[in-house]
Write a protein that holds these residues in place. Structure first.
Motif, PDB file in Angstrom:
ATOM      1  N   GLY A   6       2.899  -3.511   6.650  1.00 43.07           N
ATOM      2  CA  GLY A   6       2.475  -2.117   6.909  1.00 43.07           C
ATOM      3  C   GLY A   6       0.984  -2.077   7.485  1.00 43.07           C
ATOM      4  O   GLY A   6       0.383  -2.939   7.651  1.00 43.07           O
ATOM      5  N   LYS A 168       5.869   6.206   4.739  1.00 42.74           N
ATOM      6  CA  LYS A 168       6.119   5.960   6.013  1.00 42.74           C
ATOM      7  C   LYS A 168       5.198   6.792   7.047  1.00 42.74           C
ATOM      8  O   LYS A 168       4.703   6.302   8.118  1.00 42.74           O
ATOM      9  CB  LYS A 168       7.726   6.631   6.207  1.00 42.74           C
ATOM     10  CG  LYS A 168       8.083   6.200   7.650  1.00 42.74           C
ATOM     11  CD  LYS A 168       9.715   6.585   8.002  1.00 42.74           C
ATOM     12  CE  LYS A 168      10.057   6.243   9.592  1.00 42.74           C
ATOM     13  NZ  LYS A 168      11.381   6.770   9.699  1.00 42.74           N
ATOM     14  N   ILE A 191       5.576   1.878   6.176  1.00 43.93           N
ATOM     15  CA  ILE A 191       6.846   1.215   5.689  1.00 43.93           C
ATOM     16  C   ILE A 191       7.927   2.202   5.232  1.00 43.93           C
ATOM     17  O   ILE A 191       7.344   3.066   4.277  1.00 43.93           O
ATOM     18  CB  ILE A 191       6.498   0.109   4.574  1.00 43.93           C
ATOM     19  CG1 ILE A 191       5.613  -1.012   5.437  1.00 43.93           C
ATOM     20  CG2 ILE A 191       7.721  -0.334   3.978  1.00 43.93           C
ATOM     21  CD1 ILE A 191       5.265  -2.184   4.274  1.00 43.93           C
TER      22      ILE A 191
END
Length: 539
Positions: A6, A168, A191
């Motif tokens: 990420g 996210k 992520i």
């Protein structure tokens, strides 16, 4: 074991049990209270959290919630909501989504990220109407996973047990990142829990520096976490005033937001080496008023006792401001940006200089011009400062250059009789030197600050400055990198402007460099053919 990649936004390495706190909206669950009462209850909840935050030195998060209250009670929003069928919760949420979408479509990254806040408020309102609350059973070290994190959620957490955030959605100014940085919690963006089977994940390692997330790590990976913690402890122990004096160095802070000003707490750093003033403009929807700029400068003055190096507006390139109506350029990094832009927008420039000279920072401030490529650039910009100072009857501060163009780096001696100081912006100087956009990851091999050609440029600037008794510092990312700072010390640099969180690691690296300096010939380093050979000199 599996590793996901990420974007690391808050440094550190930790391990913990993965906990998914994502709550999914279920519009089939009916509301238990009226819309009006729901807005009042959520507002009261936010106010209670604000009080809790203010009493525990979490003022920045409190300010976020104060903005949430304004949004939730905005007349235009409440009028739109009052026209709906209160029983249709999906319609209520859609109003927030529509407003969020307006912000998402804006070119400015700051406003794009505010769209997340509006969606979060809408989500919290639906949960409030449904009488759904969040509770955390935190008894073990845990890494929190969510699509997004709201202030209501983080206020319910025992942050002493939170070892990381994996979110996210979000950007560098989102709530999750603010909390993570304030508490020194590693954080990764980008992520999703959909990227792996969280139910079968017993433990994860989060690396907020590299953006790596390791699922079900093996023993060797867990050993790395313990080694990292041990190293961090040693670095903190060596981060003392005595060691700074022994090294003969001064550390200054890079500051790029109001949040960073307010959350700054390092007693060994008393100066600002780079104040990125453009954030005062990027965070606004219209050009800020003079009084607003002065107030921001006064806040800076309250936090820092000594020097404040104030970079004038550096807009253009990767930093755009919609209301300035800048022309679209094929290559904005080589276009009208930095001092070129302010010299073309004289009123904008004069207002900013007035805000500096008419605020409490005058007396400790040094003004620095970005993107100077010729002596004439500097002289013309300096004339503006002198003119404004004359009008205000103010003292003319020290004035210098942010060295980020090869034309200045190659011939700094041209500027010696004109400038009061140099500050090297290694990020742009590197990309301009190797004609490689630093935002393109496929060009990473050209972004190595230890390339001998680049080190020769740096040595030229540092050496010329030291020989002529001109202050020189580095304010680019190289000063916050352990290898980079090590090499800068060997090259003769003694003022490092860095990310404050990296200061202990940098001092530890500089102590090693001081030892190495006894047995190193700088010319031998500069004669190497590639960065791999240079790295052999780093112990």
């Amino acid at each position: 074991m599996r590793v996901l990649q990420g974007t690391g936004v808050s440094p550190g390495v930790n391990a913990g049990k993965p906990i998914n706190i994502e709550r999914t909206l279920d519009f089939s669950t009916p509301a238990t209270i009226s819309l009006d009462k729901g807005i009042k209850e959520l507002t009261a909840k936010y106010k209670n959290i604000i009080e809790k935050y203010n009493s525990s030195s979490r003022e920045i998060e409190a300010e976020v919630l104060e903005a949430y209250i304004l949004i939730l009670n905005d007349p235009d929003l409440t009028n739109s909501l009052s026209e709906l069928n209160e029983e249709n919760l999906e319609q209520i949420y859609d109003v927030f989504l529509e407003q969020s979408e307006v912000f998402k479509q804006m070119d400015d990254e700051y406003f794009q990220q505010r769209s997340e806040d509006i969606e979060a408020i809408g989500k919290e309102l639906i949960f409030t109407l449904q009488n759904i609350s969040i509770e955390f059973d935190a008894e073990v070290p845990q890494v929190i996973f969510a699509n997004e994190l709201t202030p209501n959620e983080t206020s319910s957490m025992n942050l002493n047990l939170v070892k990381g955030f994996v979110v996210k959605e979000g950007g560098p100014t989102s709530h999750a990142v603010i909390v993570a940085k304030n508490y020194g919690i590693p954080c990764i963006l980008g992520i999703s829990i959909a990227d792996f089977d969280i139910d079968n994940a017993v433990e994860v390692i989060i690396n907020g520096s590299t953006g790596e997330l390791t699922i079900n790590p093996d023993e060797s990976s867990l050993k790395i976490v313990e080694e990292y913690k041990a190293t961090a402890t040693r670095q903190l122990e060596s981060y003392t005033e005595d060691n700074l004096n022994k090294l003969g160095v001064e550390l200054r802070a890079n500051i790029g937001s109001t949040d960073e000003i307010k959350s700054f707490k390092d007693s060994l750093i008393k100066s600002v080496g780079l104040f990125r003033s453009e954030f005062l403009y990027i965070e606004e929807s219209t050009e800020p008023e003079l009084d607003s700029l002065i107030n921001s400068n006064n806040l800076l003055n309250e936090k820092f006792e000594e020097t404040i190096v104030y970079r004038t507006l550096d807009i253009g390139g990767d930093k755009q401001v919609d209301y300035l109506n800048l022309p679209k350029e094929e290559n904005p990094f080589l276009g009208v940006r930095g001092v070129r832009l302010t010299l073309e927008n004289r009123q904008l420039f004069e207002t900013q200089i007035s805000s500096i000279l008419d605020s409490n920072i005058n007396g400790k401030v040094k003004i620095m011009f970005p993107m100077v490529a010729t002596l004439e650039d500097f002289q013309e910009a300096k004339e503006v400062v002198v003119s404004v100072a004359d009008k205000l009857g103010a003292e003319i501060p020290k004035i210098g250059i942010m060295v980020e163009t090869p034309s200045v780096a190659i011939s700094p001696e041209i500027y010696i009789d004109e400038v009061d100081f140099f500050s090297i912006g290694t990020n742009d100087l590197l990309q301009y030197s190797f004609a490689a956009d630093r935002g393109i990851t496929s060009l990473n091999k050209y972004h190595d600050v230890l390339n001998p050609s680049f080190l020769k440029l740096l040595h030229n600037i540092i050496n010329t400055s030291n020989q002529n008794d001109i202050e020189v510092s580095v304010c680019g990312d190289m000063a916050s990198d352990t290898e980079g700072a090590y090499m800068l010390y060997l090259l003769g640099l003694r003022i490092f402007s860095l990310a404050p969180s990296q200061a202990p690691a940098i001092v530890s690296s500089l102590l090693k460099a001081k030892e190495a300096l006894k047995n190193i010939n700088i010319e031998e380093i500069l004669s190497q053919k590639n960065s791999q050979s240079v790295r052999k000199f780093i112990i």
